[in-house]
Scaffold this motif. Structure first.
Motif, mmCIF file in Angstrom:
data_model
loop_
_atom_site.group_PDB
_atom_site.id
_atom_site.type_symbol
_atom_site.label_atom_id
_atom_site.label_comp_id
_atom_site.label_asym_id
_atom_site.label_seq_id
_atom_site.Cartn_x
_atom_site.Cartn_y
_atom_site.Cartn_z
ATOM 1 N N THR A 1 5.850 66.033 -31.056
ATOM 2 C CA THR A 1 6.993 65.299 -31.621
ATOM 3 C C THR A 1 6.646 63.819 -31.769
ATOM 4 O OG1 THR A 1 8.473 66.861 -30.533
ATOM 5 C CG2 THR A 1 9.472 64.857 -31.375
ATOM 6 N N GLU B 1 6.530 61.574 -35.182
ATOM 7 C CA GLU B 1 7.263 60.321 -35.377
ATOM 8 C C GLU B 1 6.334 59.208 -35.859
ATOM 9 O OE1 GLU B 1 10.419 60.023 -35.235
ATOM 10 O OE2 GLU B 1 11.152 61.589 -33.903
ATOM 11 N N ILE C 1 8.514 71.752 -34.904
ATOM 12 C CA ILE C 1 8.843 70.499 -34.227
ATOM 13 C C ILE C 1 10.134 69.943 -34.817
ATOM 14 C CG2 ILE C 1 8.190 68.052 -34.086
ATOM 15 C CD1 ILE C 1 6.662 69.756 -32.123
ATOM 16 N N LEU C 2 10.999 69.460 -33.933
ATOM 17 C CA LEU C 2 12.202 68.780 -34.407
ATOM 18 C C LEU C 2 12.060 67.306 -34.066
ATOM 19 C CD1 LEU C 2 15.299 70.931 -33.361
ATOM 20 C CD2 LEU C 2 14.652 70.284 -35.659
ATOM 21 N N ASP C 3 11.508 66.549 -34.972
ATOM 22 C CA ASP C 3 11.440 65.120 -34.685
ATOM 23 C C ASP C 3 12.718 64.475 -35.213
ATOM 24 O OD1 ASP C 3 11.163 64.900 -37.397
ATOM 25 O OD2 ASP C 3 9.068 64.301 -37.360
ATOM 26 N N SER C 4 12.811 63.163 -35.098
ATOM 27 C CA SER C 4 14.101 62.539 -35.393
ATOM 28 C C SER C 4 14.519 62.751 -36.843
ATOM 29 C CB SER C 4 14.069 61.050 -35.055
ATOM 30 O OG SER C 4 13.109 60.392 -35.847
ATOM 31 N N TYR C 5 13.547 62.780 -37.752
ATOM 32 C CA TYR C 5 13.904 62.951 -39.160
ATOM 33 C C TYR C 5 14.440 64.359 -39.427
ATOM 34 C CZ TYR C 5 13.516 63.555 -44.174
ATOM 35 O OH TYR C 5 13.788 63.847 -45.474
ATOM 36 N N ILE C 6 13.741 65.369 -38.883
ATOM 37 C CA ILE C 6 14.167 66.747 -39.119
ATOM 38 C C ILE C 6 15.493 67.020 -38.405
ATOM 39 C CG2 ILE C 6 13.549 69.172 -38.773
ATOM 40 C CD1 ILE C 6 10.603 68.252 -39.115
ATOM 41 N N ARG D 1 17.758 64.874 -37.802
ATOM 42 C CA ARG D 1 18.802 64.227 -38.577
ATOM 43 C C ARG D 1 19.134 65.030 -39.838
ATOM 44 N NH1 ARG D 1 20.808 58.662 -40.143
ATOM 45 N NH2 ARG D 1 21.723 59.112 -42.160
ATOM 46 N N MET E 1 12.152 72.257 -26.945
ATOM 47 C CA MET E 1 12.583 71.364 -28.014
ATOM 48 C C MET E 1 13.878 70.663 -27.587
ATOM 49 S SD MET E 1 10.867 71.891 -31.040
ATOM 50 C CE MET E 1 11.105 73.412 -31.923
ATOM 51 N N THR F 1 13.097 67.970 -25.069
ATOM 52 C CA THR F 1 12.481 66.822 -25.743
ATOM 53 C C THR F 1 13.516 65.981 -26.486
ATOM 54 O OG1 THR F 1 10.465 68.114 -25.996
ATOM 55 C CG2 THR F 1 10.658 66.154 -27.361
ATOM 56 N N MET G 1 14.554 62.120 -25.646
ATOM 57 C CA MET G 1 14.342 61.073 -26.648
ATOM 58 C C MET G 1 15.622 60.286 -26.888
ATOM 59 S SD MET G 1 12.010 62.850 -29.544
ATOM 60 C CE MET G 1 11.689 61.400 -30.534
#
Lengths: 228, 146
Positions: free
Chosen positions: A138, A142, B55-60, B62, B87, B90, B94
């Motif tokens: 992750t 980013e 992966i779930l990052d901030s963009y995905i 959102r 996930m 995490t 975050m």
């Protein structure tokens, strides 16, 4: 995957490679010959692994049927690759390059996916837990996304820590104009409209070490995650 | 990397199971695709199954939140299903808060949630109808008395 499936997949792979260089019937013939001659019986009994003895016997057949020297060596090389990989080509890719340092050039959005997959595979190979792998991937996602979105081009690399410490170091670099409001970002004052406003800040929270240097000539992020 | 994510009709709902690596482009296409399907089929709910998301990052994250808000505007309730435990950990660490987003562990639970919601809405409508009937009844009685 069952052993039988692995074995038949190996057969398909081997015959597939041979067929690039010769007729189908000849390829099958060489394969069967090699199998018969090598010790330990058929592929199934040996768990579908391409053994050295099978390779040697396949090479004998190749020597007889392939006259062109360069074709011969390229064919043997491909088969030797199968032997080194143990299982199928796909499984081989999943095993990280023995936790070597890897660097990925970031140019398109798809590179973000490549980078985070690579990071995760390396972390997996180093024995990180699943949650740690996800945290690492992750963070990489980013960082890579910031490069693509704000600069357009950069690079990210992953390397296992040297010495006795077990951990992974991520270095992300770009030559953009830097992050103008870094202190606001890190204090949580600034929220990006496109993310959830926790990209860099979130990274810092889920990594063990996080260092960012930014200026008019670019940005360098160094982050470390230790193995528990 | 051109793939598409199928949008499946399930009873009165749409089911989207994301089983691929999500690139930014794909997220964008998915948002458009879902909106089109909603307009076409007028579903009651949308189930976003994310167990296959790498992966779930901030963009995905959102984007998924955006999808649920967009469909809400179109009268459809979205339920996020199958978030991987690692996930989830995490995301929380975050600092992510998924406010105003319905979540469920399994598709069955999500379907139950949506069905219950829809059932109550129908019941409310019936109650409303009853209330009108009552008023009419009272009016007619009052008329008779006078």
């Amino acid at each position: 995957m069952s052993e039988t499936e692995t074995a038949s997949r190996q057969e398909t792979l081997i015959v597939g490679i041979l067929r690039e260089y010769m007729e189908d019937a000849v390829a099958r013939g060489i394969f069967r010959y090699g199998l018969k001659r090598c010790q330990g019986g058929d592929l199934e009994e040996r768990g579908g692994r391409v053994s050295q003895s099978l390779l040697q016997n396949l090479n004998k057949g190749i020597d007889i049927f392939l006259r062109d020297e360069s074709m011969r060596s390229s064919c043997k090389e491909k088969l030797a690759d199968l032997g080194r990989g143990g299982h199928s080509g796909k499984d081989r890719k999943r095993e990280p390059a023995e936790a070597e340092a890897r660097s990925i050039h970031l140019k398109t959005e798809d590179d973000i996916v490549v980078a985070r997959n690579e990071a995760r595979a390396i972390a997996e190979g180093m024995g990180f837990t699943r949650t740690e792998q996800i945290k690492i991937a992750t963070s990489v996602s980013e960082m890579a996304r910031n490069v693509i979105r704000y600069v357009g081009e950069g690079a990210i690399s992953f390397e296992p820590l040297a010495g006795g410490t077990r951990g992974i170091k991520i270095i992300c670099i770009d030559h953009g104009h830097g992050i103008p409001n870094l202190s606001d970002v890190l204090s949580g004052q600034y929220r990006s409209k496109t993310g959830l406003g926790l990209g860099i800040l979130g990274c810092r929270k889920i990594m063990d070490e996080f260092d960012i240097e930014t200026g008019s000539s670019g940005t360098l992020i160094t982050a470390v995650k230790y193995r528990n | 990397m051109s793939r598409n994510i199928p949008i499946i009709r399930l009873y009165d709902n749409l089911l989207v199971s994301i089983q691929t690596e999500l690139s930014d482009k794909l997220v964008h296409e998915l948002k458009d695709g879902i909106c089109e399907e909603i307009q076409r089929h007028d579903p009651k709910g949308l189930i976003l199954e994310v167990s296959g998301v790498d992966i779930l990052d901030s963009y995905i994250a959102r984007s998924i939140r955006d999808i649920s808000q967009v469909v809400r505007l179109m009268g459809v309730k979205a339920v996020i299903v199958g978030l991987d435990p690692s996930m989830a950990i995490t995301l929380v660490e975050m600092g992510l808060t998924l406010t105003a987003m319905e979540t469920a562990l399994t598709i069955e639970t999500a379907l139950d949630m949506l069905r219950r919601e829809y059932f109550y809405e129908e019941e409310d409508e019936e109650d409303g109808q009853d209330a009108v009937d009552d008023d009419e009844l009272i009016d007619s009685i009052l008329e008779e008395i006078s």
